[in-house]
Design an enzyme around this catalytic site. Structure first.
Site, short mmCIF file in Angstrom:
data_model
loop_
_atom_site.label_atom_id
_atom_site.label_comp_id
_atom_site.label_asym_id
_atom_site.label_seq_id
_atom_site.Cartn_x
_atom_site.Cartn_y
_atom_site.Cartn_z
N GLY A 1 46.37 34.23 34.75
CA GLY A 1 45.99 35.35 33.88
C GLY A 1 46.70 35.48 32.55
CB VAL B 1 38.63 32.88 39.85
CG1 VAL B 1 40.14 32.86 39.73
CG2 VAL B 1 38.02 33.95 38.96
CE1 TYR C 1 39.57 49.48 33.74
CE2 TYR C 1 39.30 50.12 36.04
CZ TYR C 1 39.86 49.31 35.08
OH TYR C 1 40.74 48.31 35.47
CE LYS D 1 41.61 45.93 37.76
NZ LYS D 1 42.10 44.54 37.83
CB ILE E 1 49.28 47.58 28.58
CG1 ILE E 1 50.27 48.24 29.55
CG2 ILE E 1 50.01 46.69 27.59
CD1 ILE E 1 51.07 47.24 30.39
CB THR F 1 45.82 43.24 27.28
OG1 THR F 1 44.79 43.87 28.05
CG2 THR F 1 47.18 43.69 27.78
CG LEU F 2 41.45 39.01 24.95
CD1 LEU F 2 41.41 39.16 23.44
CD2 LEU F 2 41.65 37.54 25.34
CB ALA F 3 41.46 42.32 29.91
N1 LIG Z 1 45.85 46.22 30.14
C1 LIG Z 1 45.75 47.29 30.93
O1 LIG Z 1 45.71 48.43 30.48
C2 LIG Z 1 45.72 47.10 32.44
C3 LIG Z 1 46.07 48.18 33.26
C4 LIG Z 1 46.05 48.00 34.63
C5 LIG Z 1 45.66 46.78 35.16
N2 LIG Z 1 45.32 45.76 34.32
C6 LIG Z 1 44.93 44.48 34.93
O2 LIG Z 1 45.86 43.49 34.58
C7 LIG Z 1 45.23 42.21 34.72
C8 LIG Z 1 45.52 41.38 33.46
O3 LIG Z 1 44.84 41.93 32.35
P1 LIG Z 1 45.50 42.12 30.91
O4 LIG Z 1 45.32 43.54 30.56
O5 LIG Z 1 46.84 41.52 30.88
O6 LIG Z 1 44.50 41.34 29.96
P2 LIG Z 1 44.40 39.80 29.51
O7 LIG Z 1 43.13 39.69 28.74
O8 LIG Z 1 45.63 39.38 28.81
O9 LIG Z 1 44.30 39.03 30.89
C9 LIG Z 1 43.10 38.89 31.59
C10 LIG Z 1 43.08 37.46 32.08
O10 LIG Z 1 41.94 37.24 32.93
C11 LIG Z 1 41.60 35.88 32.75
N3 LIG Z 1 40.26 35.59 33.25
C12 LIG Z 1 39.08 36.18 32.91
N4 LIG Z 1 38.07 35.58 33.56
C13 LIG Z 1 38.62 34.61 34.36
C14 LIG Z 1 38.10 33.64 35.25
N5 LIG Z 1 36.78 33.51 35.47
N6 LIG Z 1 38.96 32.80 35.86
C15 LIG Z 1 40.30 32.88 35.65
N7 LIG Z 1 40.86 33.77 34.81
C16 LIG Z 1 40.02 34.63 34.16
C17 LIG Z 1 41.70 35.70 31.23
O11 LIG Z 1 41.80 34.33 30.90
C18 LIG Z 1 42.98 36.45 30.93
O12 LIG Z 1 44.09 35.58 30.97
C19 LIG Z 1 43.76 42.49 34.97
O13 LIG Z 1 43.52 42.46 36.36
C20 LIG Z 1 43.62 43.92 34.47
O14 LIG Z 1 42.52 44.60 35.05
C21 LIG Z 1 45.36 45.89 32.98
#
Ligand SMILES: NC(=O)c1ccc[n+]([C@@H]2O[C@H](COP(=O)([O-])OP(=O)(O)OC[C@H]3O[C@@H](n4cnc5c(N)ncnc54)[C@H](O)[C@@H]3O)[C@@H](O)[C@H]2O)c1
Length: 258
Positions: free
Chosen positions: A13, A68, A158, A165, A194, A196-198
């Site tokens: 990730g 994945v 969301y 989730k 936070i 981030t890209l996602a």
């Molecule tokens: N940023 C927030 O506010 C926040 C809060 C709570 C939870 N999260 C969770 O944290 C996790 C990481 O997200 P992030 O916020 O760091 O963003 P991010 O964009 O940095 O990371 C998301 C990652 O998912 C990967 N990804 C997407 N499709 C994929 C696939 N088919 N196969 C393998 N990898 C794949 C991307 O390459 C990326 O590295 C996620 O599960 C997100 O839901 C994020």
């Protein structure tokens, strides 16, 4: 003391230096773990180059593609882990995906394809990666995934990711029950918002962050490093009695009623 010396840790990730997985990788490295890092392959190899440059200072002993949705690639990943590491101790599942069109507006507009894709990438993948890691966790292990409050309460925009989730958090409990007798613990971290890209794909993410800054007991949102520290704890013997849990790392936001 938090010590991960001699532990083999696979981190999924990482997309860039804002990724939560990057915060986790740095803290695991700091605690002494031997890292393996995966990246999402794309046609032009952009992620590969970017992620490689970023993680190089942490000296990962494995650097491999992992989409994945690609079963063959996952099989190859764990075959390489078996051949090169012999065993794995830590699996960080830190990935999710839903189409931008699904992350704003009415939840009920979600298409069958969009719903299936979000749950496949964001929730089923934990089951798939855990099943692949299980036979290689020969000395027990720790699996940690990342979730969000939108999986237990309704958060505007969301939408389908909240459903993913919720499934992910239930996966944590079923996997913890199944893998516990093998000494493998499975936990989730529910992180506060936070940038981030996602998260930038979720409509109104900045408002969500401002809301947390106003309401949360700590009057701020959390950092990738704070999430990384909690992950390192969950991967270490300091948390040896904890499994099947969702640990909130959200500045206390989730306790507030008003
Ligand atoms: N940023 C927030 O506010 C926040 C809060 C709570 C939870 N999260 C969770 O944290 C996790 C990481 O997200 P992030 O916020 O760091 O963003 P991010 O964009 O940095 O990371 C998301 C990652 O998912 C990967 N990804 C997407 N499709 C994929 C696939 N088919 N196969 C393998 N990898 C794949 C991307 O390459 C990326 O590295 C996620 O599960 C997100 O839901 C994020």
């Amino acid at each position: 003391m938090l010590n991960l010396n001699g532990k083999n840790a696979l981190v999924t990730g990482i997309a860039n230096n804002r990724s939560i997985a990057w915060g986790i990788a740095q803290q695991l490295h700091e605690a002494g773990a031997n890292l393996g890092v995966t990246y999402l392959p794309d046609d032009k190899g952009r992620f590969e180059k970017k992620v490689k440059e970023l993680v190089d200072p942490l000296n990962p002993s494995l650097f491999l593609p992992c989409d994945v949705q690609n079963d063959a690639q996952i099989e190859e990943l764990f075959t390489t882990i078996r051949d090169q590491w012999g065993r794995i101790d830590i699996l960080i599942h830190c990935l999710a995906f839903a189409g931008k069109e699904e992350l704003s507006g009415d939840f009920s507009n979600v298409s069958r394809a969009g719903f299936t894709r979000a749950l496949d990438i964001s929730a089923y993948s934990l089951v798939q990666l855990s099943a692949a890691a299980k036979p290689l966790m020969t000395q027990g292990g720790s699996i940690v995934t990342l979730t969000y409050l939108g999986g237990v309460r309704v958060i505007p925009n969301y939408n389908v990711m909240g459903i993913a989730k919720a499934a992910l958090e239930m996966n944590v409990r079923y996997l913890a029950a199944e893998l516990g007798p093998s000494g493998i613990r499975v936990n989730g971290i529910s992180a506060g918002p936070i940038r981030t890209l996602a998260s930038s794909a979720v409509g109104g993410i900045l408002e969500m962050i401002h809301h947390v800054e106003e309401i949360a007991p700590l009057k701020r949102t959390v950092t990738q490093t704070e999430v990384g520290n909690a992950a390192a704890f969950l991967c270490s013997d300091l948390s040896s009695g904890i499994t099947g849990q969702i640990l909130y790392v959200d500045s206390g936001y989730c306790i507030m009623g008003m």
